[in-house]
Design a protein around this motif. Structure first.
Motif, mmCIF file in Angstrom:
data_model
loop_
_atom_site.group_PDB
_atom_site.id
_atom_site.type_symbol
_atom_site.label_atom_id
_atom_site.label_comp_id
_atom_site.label_asym_id
_atom_site.label_seq_id
_atom_site.Cartn_x
_atom_site.Cartn_y
_atom_site.Cartn_z
ATOM 1 N N GLU A 133 -45.038 60.945 -19.015
ATOM 2 C CA GLU A 133 -45.077 62.397 -18.888
ATOM 3 C C GLU A 133 -45.195 63.081 -20.245
ATOM 4 O OE1 GLU A 133 -41.515 62.989 -16.643
ATOM 5 O OE2 GLU A 133 -42.554 62.781 -14.703
ATOM 6 N N ALA A 134 -44.868 62.357 -21.320
ATOM 7 C CA ALA A 134 -44.960 62.928 -22.667
ATOM 8 C C ALA A 134 -46.370 62.849 -23.243
ATOM 9 C CB ALA A 134 -43.983 62.208 -23.602
ATOM 10 N N VAL A 135 -47.261 62.106 -22.602
ATOM 11 C CA VAL A 135 -48.625 61.959 -23.112
ATOM 12 C C VAL A 135 -49.405 63.258 -22.891
ATOM 13 C CG1 VAL A 135 -50.809 60.717 -22.860
ATOM 14 C CG2 VAL A 135 -48.639 59.478 -22.701
ATOM 15 N N PRO A 136 -50.025 63.825 -23.937
ATOM 16 C CA PRO A 136 -50.804 65.053 -23.765
ATOM 17 C C PRO A 136 -51.892 64.877 -22.705
ATOM 18 C CG PRO A 136 -50.482 64.588 -26.101
ATOM 19 C CD PRO A 136 -49.987 63.379 -25.356
ATOM 20 N N GLY A 137 -51.996 65.852 -21.831
ATOM 21 C CA GLY A 137 -53.011 65.795 -20.793
ATOM 22 C C GLY A 137 -52.581 65.077 -19.541
ATOM 23 N N PHE A 138 -51.333 64.588 -19.507
ATOM 24 C CA PHE A 138 -50.852 63.870 -18.330
ATOM 25 C C PHE A 138 -50.779 64.801 -17.120
ATOM 26 C CE2 PHE A 138 -47.358 62.824 -15.478
ATOM 27 C CZ PHE A 138 -47.708 61.546 -15.089
ATOM 28 N N VAL A 139 -51.265 64.297 -15.987
ATOM 29 C CA VAL A 139 -51.195 65.028 -14.720
ATOM 30 C C VAL A 139 -50.578 64.102 -13.678
ATOM 31 C CG1 VAL A 139 -52.505 66.135 -12.868
ATOM 32 C CG2 VAL A 139 -53.235 66.407 -15.253
ATOM 33 N N ALA A 140 -49.484 64.533 -13.086
ATOM 34 C CA ALA A 140 -48.831 63.714 -12.062
ATOM 35 C C ALA A 140 -49.686 63.670 -10.800
ATOM 36 C CB ALA A 140 -47.451 64.276 -11.739
ATOM 37 N N LEU A 141 -49.686 62.519 -10.140
ATOM 38 C CA LEU A 141 -50.376 62.343 -8.862
ATOM 39 C C LEU A 141 -49.340 61.971 -7.802
ATOM 40 C CD1 LEU A 141 -53.386 60.172 -10.087
ATOM 41 C CD2 LEU A 141 -53.444 62.601 -9.473
ATOM 42 N N PRO A 142 -49.653 62.199 -6.519
ATOM 43 C CA PRO A 142 -48.718 61.802 -5.470
ATOM 44 C C PRO A 142 -48.464 60.300 -5.512
ATOM 45 C CG PRO A 142 -50.417 63.261 -4.601
ATOM 46 C CD PRO A 142 -50.849 62.878 -5.982
ATOM 47 N N ALA A 143 -47.209 59.921 -5.500
ATOM 48 C CA ALA A 143 -46.877 58.494 -5.515
ATOM 49 C C ALA A 143 -47.199 57.887 -4.156
ATOM 50 C CB ALA A 143 -45.401 58.308 -5.832
ATOM 51 N N PRO A 144 -47.716 56.663 -4.122
ATOM 52 C CA PRO A 144 -48.020 56.029 -2.835
ATOM 53 C C PRO A 144 -46.749 55.771 -2.039
ATOM 54 C CG PRO A 144 -48.205 54.455 -4.625
ATOM 55 C CD PRO A 144 -48.015 55.786 -5.258
ATOM 56 N N ALA A 145 -46.836 55.934 -0.744
ATOM 57 C CA ALA A 145 -45.669 55.717 0.118
ATOM 58 C C ALA A 145 -45.498 54.236 0.417
ATOM 59 C CB ALA A 145 -45.853 56.493 1.426
ATOM 60 N N ASP A 146 -44.257 53.835 0.627
ATOM 61 C CA ASP A 146 -43.942 52.472 1.057
ATOM 62 C C ASP A 146 -44.468 51.414 0.090
ATOM 63 O OD1 ASP A 146 -42.774 53.540 3.400
ATOM 64 O OD2 ASP A 146 -44.740 53.647 4.342
ATOM 65 N N VAL A 147 -44.373 51.699 -1.195
ATOM 66 C CA VAL A 147 -44.780 50.734 -2.218
ATOM 67 C C VAL A 147 -43.572 50.448 -3.104
ATOM 68 C CG1 VAL A 147 -46.280 50.277 -4.177
ATOM 69 C CG2 VAL A 147 -47.171 51.504 -2.201
ATOM 70 N N GLY A 148 -42.965 49.279 -2.932
ATOM 71 C CA GLY A 148 -41.794 48.929 -3.705
ATOM 72 C C GLY A 148 -40.610 49.823 -3.377
ATOM 73 N N LYS A 150 -39.621 52.227 -5.564
ATOM 74 C CA LYS A 150 -39.945 53.541 -6.126
ATOM 75 C C LYS A 150 -41.312 53.436 -6.770
ATOM 76 C CE LYS A 150 -38.005 57.145 -9.126
ATOM 77 N NZ LYS A 150 -36.871 57.487 -10.029
ATOM 78 N N ALA A 151 -42.095 54.509 -6.684
ATOM 79 C CA ALA A 151 -43.443 54.477 -7.252
ATOM 80 C C ALA A 151 -43.704 55.742 -8.050
ATOM 81 C CB ALA A 151 -44.484 54.315 -6.148
ATOM 82 N N PHE A 152 -44.690 55.647 -8.922
ATOM 83 C CA PHE A 152 -45.027 56.740 -9.822
ATOM 84 C C PHE A 152 -46.528 56.684 -10.076
ATOM 85 C CE2 PHE A 152 -45.606 58.178 -14.307
ATOM 86 C CZ PHE A 152 -45.143 59.478 -14.164
ATOM 87 N N ALA A 153 -47.152 57.855 -10.239
ATOM 88 C CA ALA A 153 -48.602 57.866 -10.464
ATOM 89 C C ALA A 153 -48.999 59.054 -11.316
ATOM 90 C CB ALA A 153 -49.338 57.915 -9.126
ATOM 91 N N GLY A 154 -50.096 58.901 -12.041
ATOM 92 C CA GLY A 154 -50.590 59.999 -12.852
ATOM 93 C C GLY A 154 -51.935 59.670 -13.450
ATOM 94 N N SER A 155 -52.519 60.660 -14.122
ATOM 95 C CA SER A 155 -53.797 60.443 -14.795
ATOM 96 C C SER A 155 -53.800 61.197 -16.117
ATOM 97 C CB SER A 155 -54.972 60.911 -13.919
ATOM 98 O OG SER A 155 -54.968 62.329 -13.796
ATOM 99 N N VAL A 156 -54.663 60.751 -17.010
ATOM 100 C CA VAL A 156 -54.863 61.424 -18.290
ATOM 101 C C VAL A 156 -56.355 61.445 -18.582
ATOM 102 C CG1 VAL A 156 -54.652 61.182 -20.788
ATOM 103 C CG2 VAL A 156 -52.631 60.942 -19.367
#
Length: 205
Positions: A133-148, A150-156
């Motif tokens: 989240e500290a990376v410039p330009g980071f954009v959070a994406l919806p985390a996939p459901a039922d994966v592990g 806890k899940a996390f997603a994003g793009s830069v």
């Protein structure tokens, strides 16, 4: 021959370094060095393990293979690198990172990091999220459901370069899947989410 991935620190932001970092965060935990800043190995060397330390390598069978990656990204043609994940968050007991690449330079990186305890993995996962989240330009994406657990997603995106990354916490494991060179369209995001689901199942089977 590919030079071993540099140990990019999450808070080190240079324009290309930040993108490299992604390929961890959302791949070595999740976005980072694997996807961004490595040259490709020669065909003769591409299947050899490359190591940057005395870290224990997980067996490659724990990572989804080229055939699975091609189910989602058929333009990906070959495995180019397999090594420890030198950019893993925290202190894992063992790691494995594999980079798959297409003829046009687009890449998909899959990593698995195994920690000494569930708590250690959870702490490393949260650190990876914070760093992402500290990376410039980071954009959070919806985390996939039922994966592990806890899940996390994003793009830069910086300039013409985009990285999309998914990370999943599953018990003592952190699994990262990152693409480089693909725009963050709904289709590409959904493909990477599907591959992440398969990667978690493979790593925890």
């Amino acid at each position: 021959m590919v030079q071993p991935a540099e140990r990019y620190r999450m808070r080190r932001i240079g324009s290309s370094a930040a993108l490299a970092v992604l390929a961890i965060i959302l791949a070595g935990v999740f976005f980072a060095g694997a996807c961004g800043q490595q040259d490709t190995q020669s065909d003769a060397e591409s299947q050899q393990d490359a190591t940057t330390s005395e870290a224990i390598l997980l067996p490659q069978e724990i990572v989804v293979g080229l055939d699975v990656v091609q189910t989602y990204f058929p333009e990906i043609e070959q495995q180019t690198v397999t090594s420890e994940n030198s950019t893993a968050s925290g202190t894992p007991d063992a790691t494995r990172m594999v980079i798959y690449e297409g003829g046009d330079g687009r890449r998909v990186t899959v990593s698995v990091d195994r920690y000494p305890s569930v708590d250690a993995a959870a702490t490393a996962f949260e650190q990876a999220i914070d760093n992402s989240e500290a990376v410039p330009g980071f954009v959070a994406l919806p985390a996939p459901a039922d994966v592990g657990d806890k899940a996390f997603a994003g793009s830069v995106t910086q300039g013409d370069d985009t990285h999309i990354g998914y990370g999943a916490l599953a018990g003592e494991n952190i699994i990262g899947v990152t693409s480089a060179g693909y725009p963050a369209t709904t289709e590409n995001v959904e493909k990477l989410a599907g591959l992440t689901h398969d990667a978690v199942e493979k790593a925890t089977a």
